[in-house]
Scaffold this active site. Structure first.
Site, PDB file in Angstrom:
ATOM      1  N   GLU A  50      31.408  44.189  35.546  1.00  0.00           N
ATOM      2  CA  GLU A  50      32.010  45.519  35.560  1.00  0.00           C
ATOM      3  C   GLU A  50      33.226  45.531  34.650  1.00  0.00           C
ATOM      4  O   GLU A  50      33.978  44.543  34.582  1.00  0.00           O
ATOM      5  CB  GLU A  50      32.406  45.894  36.986  1.00  0.00           C
ATOM      6  CG  GLU A  50      32.781  47.341  37.193  1.00  0.00           C
ATOM      7  CD  GLU A  50      32.860  47.682  38.683  1.00  0.00           C
ATOM      8  OE1 GLU A  50      31.888  47.357  39.413  1.00  0.00           O
ATOM      9  OE2 GLU A  50      33.879  48.247  39.117  1.00  0.00           O
ATOM     10  N   ASP A  64      36.367  48.229  34.056  1.00  0.00           N
ATOM     11  CA  ASP A  64      36.905  49.420  34.712  1.00  0.00           C
ATOM     12  C   ASP A  64      38.106  50.025  34.009  1.00  0.00           C
ATOM     13  O   ASP A  64      39.025  49.304  33.586  1.00  0.00           O
ATOM     14  CB  ASP A  64      37.380  49.075  36.129  1.00  0.00           C
ATOM     15  CG  ASP A  64      36.261  48.652  37.049  1.00  0.00           C
ATOM     16  OD1 ASP A  64      35.127  49.079  36.830  1.00  0.00           O
ATOM     17  OD2 ASP A  64      36.543  47.891  37.993  1.00  0.00           O
ATOM     18  N   GLU A  94      40.570  52.867  35.761  1.00  0.00           N
ATOM     19  CA  GLU A  94      40.776  53.630  36.980  1.00  0.00           C
ATOM     20  C   GLU A  94      42.158  54.273  36.947  1.00  0.00           C
ATOM     21  O   GLU A  94      43.158  53.609  36.690  1.00  0.00           O
ATOM     22  CB  GLU A  94      40.660  52.704  38.202  1.00  0.00           C
ATOM     23  CG  GLU A  94      39.277  52.094  38.358  1.00  0.00           C
ATOM     24  CD  GLU A  94      39.214  51.058  39.459  1.00  0.00           C
ATOM     25  OE1 GLU A  94      38.468  51.271  40.423  1.00  0.00           O
ATOM     26  OE2 GLU A  94      39.932  50.037  39.341  1.00  0.00           O
TER      27      GLU A  94
END
Length: 304
Positions: free
Chosen positions: A123, A125, A127
């Site tokens: 993953e 990310d 955010e």
């Protein structure tokens, strides 16, 4: 004659460029990275690249299909996913997040293969973590590589307090993922570069999809979970537009070339001006870096 350590001249040059960039652009102004990958890649309609994943009742598309509004309330959040998977590429979106009390709210734009490799996924990310009035929004970047599947997933977080108000206007957030490095960009300024190590074990290299979502991350998002989502302030509304994807799909031929990450055409490095802009962002705004957190077991992080 005093002998300088290896790399000292490069470090001195980088420091000079940071000073010059800041003096030219103003003490608090964002320096120019000198290269703007977002301008080289066309925007797409939502349905051209993405499908709804969950919470369809919490999504609306603009009449021209280029802007998506998503919201979270007590009943649900919402998420979307790219139609295709990729083995590298540039993935970007202009995002505007909700204002006011937004503690616990997570507005995300990320790459993942969790559905293909549950418990062992990769993953990458971006955010945007909600906050309480008067406190800054936090941008969290993270990289997971082959999650353990036992709840002890090893994250590699770097966090920033943004140097602008992300609730006032759209800003472009992007992940540039190439075989040699990952670059996180904000308005084309590299804020973090995550290189592949020589052994390669700390780098995601399996196909991934692009996602966007808004969801309740009260357990950890705001001051380590101290402040929770307060649904007296619902709905929490985020907006995505200027969606961009470019790169090699999973099924693309070996001749497919990754998106370049610097003006020289390099796919694995940044220019001196990009590095200076990144140093400015990190020195000005970085508030957490996992390699500097010695409460963690650094045996899990050979790249540190």
């Amino acid at each position: 004659m005093e002998q300088k350590p290896p790399g000292a001249n490069n470090q001195l040059l980088l420091m000079i460029m940071v000073v010059v960039a800041c003096s030219v652009s103003g003490a608090g102004a964002q320096p120019s990275p000198g290269y703007y990958p977002s301008r080289r890649i066309r925007s797409m309609a939502f349905g051209e690249g993405y499908d709804n994943l969950w919470g369809a009742q919490h999504q609306t598309l603009s009449p021209d299909q280029t802007a998506l509004t998503v919201w979270m309330d007590r009943s649900s959040g919402s998420g979307f996913k790219s139609k295709r998977s990729y083995r590298n590429g540039y993935f970007g979106a202009s995002i505007k997040v909700p204002s006011g009390y937004t503690a616990g709210v997570n507005t995300a734009f990320y790459l993942s293969n969790n559905e293909l490799y549950p418990g062992q996924h990769d993953e990458i990310d971006i955010e945007l973590l909600g906050t309480v009035p008067g406190e800054p929004w936090t941008l969290q970047t993270n990289v997971y590589v082959h999650g353990t599947g036992d709840g002890a997933i090893i994250g590699r977080e770097m966090r920033f307090h943004l140097w602008f108000d992300p609730t006032a206007d759209f800003h472009h957030y992007a992940i540039l993922w190439n075989p040699d490095h990952i670059v996180f960009l904000v308005d084309d300024v590299p804020v973090r570069r995550y290189p592949r190590a020589a052994h390669g074990h700390n780098f995601p290299d399996r196909q991934m999809w692009a996602y966007g979502s808004i969801w309740d991350a009260s357990d950890w998002a705001t001051d380590g979970g101290r402040f929770k989502s307060d649904y007296r302030y619902q709905p929490f509304v985020s907006r995505y537009t200027d969606l961009k994807i470019a790169g090699c799909e999973a099924a693309a031929p070996a001749s497919c070339r990754p998106v370049q990450s610097s003006p020289s055409g390099d796919t694995g490095g940044l220019s001196a001006q990009q590095n200076a802009a990144m140093s400015w962002a990190q020195q000005r705004s970085m508030v957490y870096y996992y390699c500097q957190d010695y409460s963690r077991n650094h045996a899990n992080y050979p790249e540190c």
